[in-house]
Design an enzyme around this catalytic site. Structure first.
Site, short mmCIF file in Angstrom:
data_model
loop_
_atom_site.label_atom_id
_atom_site.label_comp_id
_atom_site.label_asym_id
_atom_site.label_seq_id
_atom_site.Cartn_x
_atom_site.Cartn_y
_atom_site.Cartn_z
N GLU A 144 0.84 -1.19 0.00
CA GLU A 144 0.00 0.00 0.00
C GLU A 144 0.88 1.24 0.00
OE1 GLU A 144 -4.10 -1.41 2.17
OE2 GLU A 144 -2.51 -0.64 3.47
N CYS B 17 3.54 8.68 0.69
CA CYS B 17 4.15 7.75 1.63
C CYS B 17 4.32 6.41 0.92
CB CYS B 17 3.28 7.61 2.87
SG CYS B 17 3.90 6.43 4.10
N CYS C 206 6.82 -6.62 7.18
CA CYS C 206 7.84 -6.03 8.03
C CYS C 206 8.32 -7.07 9.04
CB CYS C 206 7.27 -4.81 8.77
SG CYS C 206 8.49 -3.81 9.64
N CYS D 56 6.88 -3.83 15.76
CA CYS D 56 6.60 -2.74 16.69
C CYS D 56 5.17 -2.90 17.19
CB CYS D 56 6.78 -1.39 16.00
SG CYS D 56 8.49 -1.10 15.46
N CYS E 115 2.11 -0.79 15.83
CA CYS E 115 2.01 -0.62 14.37
C CYS E 115 1.28 -1.81 13.74
CB CYS E 115 3.42 -0.50 13.78
SG CYS E 115 3.45 -0.30 11.99
N CYS F 242 -0.72 6.89 9.86
CA CYS F 242 0.56 6.35 10.30
C CYS F 242 0.36 5.09 11.14
CB CYS F 242 1.30 7.41 11.11
SG CYS F 242 2.92 6.89 11.67
#
Length: 396
Positions: free
Chosen positions: A114, A127, A134, A138, A141, A374
């Protein structure tokens, strides 16, 4: 919020795409056509201009290239970009695209990433993602809950910018969307800034990220200033110096805590590269100055990292660093273990940092209703249904 499914039947072409390639890669591709070496440099310049400056969608648009050469190029190559599977437009004008990538081998079914476009009155920020998934996990996130599939190539990273500029009419002679949500006017670029803050850890894919930045910053093509290209990292300390020395974009640090114990929980990479080592790498970052400050991102988590004591410790840690602090209200996602700090708490935190001499803007949440804010990005295979997204947006 509006949502459009733009998926088409998968392409069966196997020609390599020149869109997204570096100059050297385009030159190598042309050598396969047995062109004379003296001609290759000219052809590379022509293709570069048409792909990156004019946004050509096919070789037929390249009017200063002979018809015979255009035919030869079309037979051997394509100008294919990542496929838009879905487009979502937030009530605030933020746009999110789910992009399907070309399979890289027989085991790849077409990975998805995305990217998000955020229009503002004086800029338009894209962005971009650097990995599919990933590895960092975290805890605040959403992307971190998705496993890593693979790194993106430099062409796939640049392809996100090309897709956005095509979709936004951001090439000469192209029309902008008529919804009034995209900056317009003579000389106004729809995409003026790039942030590597999408899916993935950019410094775990450093070679491809740096190659992509060089393409984006090339003055004969996309021509984005490196001051307007920001690479964010959660703290891959050994690669920070190399990023600055060999590439030189703006640097952002995903910090989020001022003590190792808490940061170990929020950003597990901290166990390998603790805060002291990370901040020393920032002090040594080539090119960092008051004119080119390092951005420290700090997500505001209710009752976790948002006390006045945390703010004062943040000021102490950053003393002497050319820095600004972006305070990010936590953006919720299904199953998230945190809540966003109260607005009064965020303001108190910001005041402490500001009074110490640091810029401390509070980032306005954008695209929450389409999970584009975010920390909310995640691939289609694990996304919420549209009805659930709308319910989440209504609850904000």
């Amino acid at each position: 919020m509006s949502l459009t499914n733009l998926s088409a039947a998968p392409t069966m072409t196997l020609q390599p795409s020149l869109a997204g390639m570096t100059r050297a890669e385009i030159g190598d591709a042309l050598r396969a056509l047995a062109l004379p070496e003296r001609e290759i440099r000219m052809r590379v310049s022509q293709i570069w201009h048409w792909v990156y400056f004019r946004g050509a969608r096919d070789f037929g648009e390249m009017l200063n290239v002979s018809k015979a050469m255009r035919t030869q190029l079309a037979d051997a190559f394509a100008l294919r970009l990542p496929e838009i599977v879905e487009e979502q437009i937030s009530v605030d004008g933020t746009r999110k695209w789910l992009l399907r990538l070309q399979p890289v081998d027989a085991f790849d079914k077409g990975a998805e990433v995305e990217c998000v476009y955020i229009p503002e009155s004086d800029r338009g920020t894209l962005c971009v993602s650097s990995q599919v998934g990933c590895t960092l996990n975290c805890s605040f996130c959403h992307t971190g809950t998705q496993r890593l599939v693979r790194n993106l190539t430099s062409a796939e990273i640049v392809g996100q910018l090309l897709v956005a500029r095509r979709r936004l009419g951001d090439f000469p002679g192209r029309e902008r969307p008529t919804d009034g949500l995209v900056p317009s006017g003579e000389g106004v670029r729809a995409v003026s800034n790039i942030v590597f803050m999408g899916m993935g850890e950019p410094l775990y894919n450093l070679d491809n990220v740096m190659a992509a930045v060089e393409i984006m910053a090339d003055g004969d093509g996309l021509a984005l200033s490196k001051r307007r290209i920001t690479v964010s990292t959660s703290g891959v300390v050994p690669q920070i110096e190399r990023l600055g020395a060999e590439c030189g974009p703006a640097l952002a640090i995903s910090l989020h805590a001022v003590r190792d114990g808490l940061r170990n929980e929020l950003v597990p990479l901290n166990r390998k590269y603790p805060i002291k080592e990370l901040l020393q790498a920032c002090r040594d970052y080539p090119g960092a100055s008051n004119a080119r400050r390092i951005t420290f991102e700090y997500v505001m988590l209710k009752g976790v990292n948002d006390s006045p004591a945390d703010a004062k410790e943040l000021v102490r840690l950053l003393k002497g660093l050319p820095a600004k602090i972006n305070l990010i209200p936590f953006n919720p996602w299904p199953g998230a273990p945190y809540e966003c700090s109260d607005w009064e708490t965020i303001e108190r935190f910001s005041d402490i940092v500001f009074n110490a001499g640091y810029a401390s803007p509070v980032r306005t949440p954008r695209g929450r209703d389409i999970l584009a804010a975010c920390g909310q990005l995640k691939s289609e295979t694990e996304k919420l249904r549209a009805s659930a997204r709308m319910a989440l947006g209504a609850a904000q």
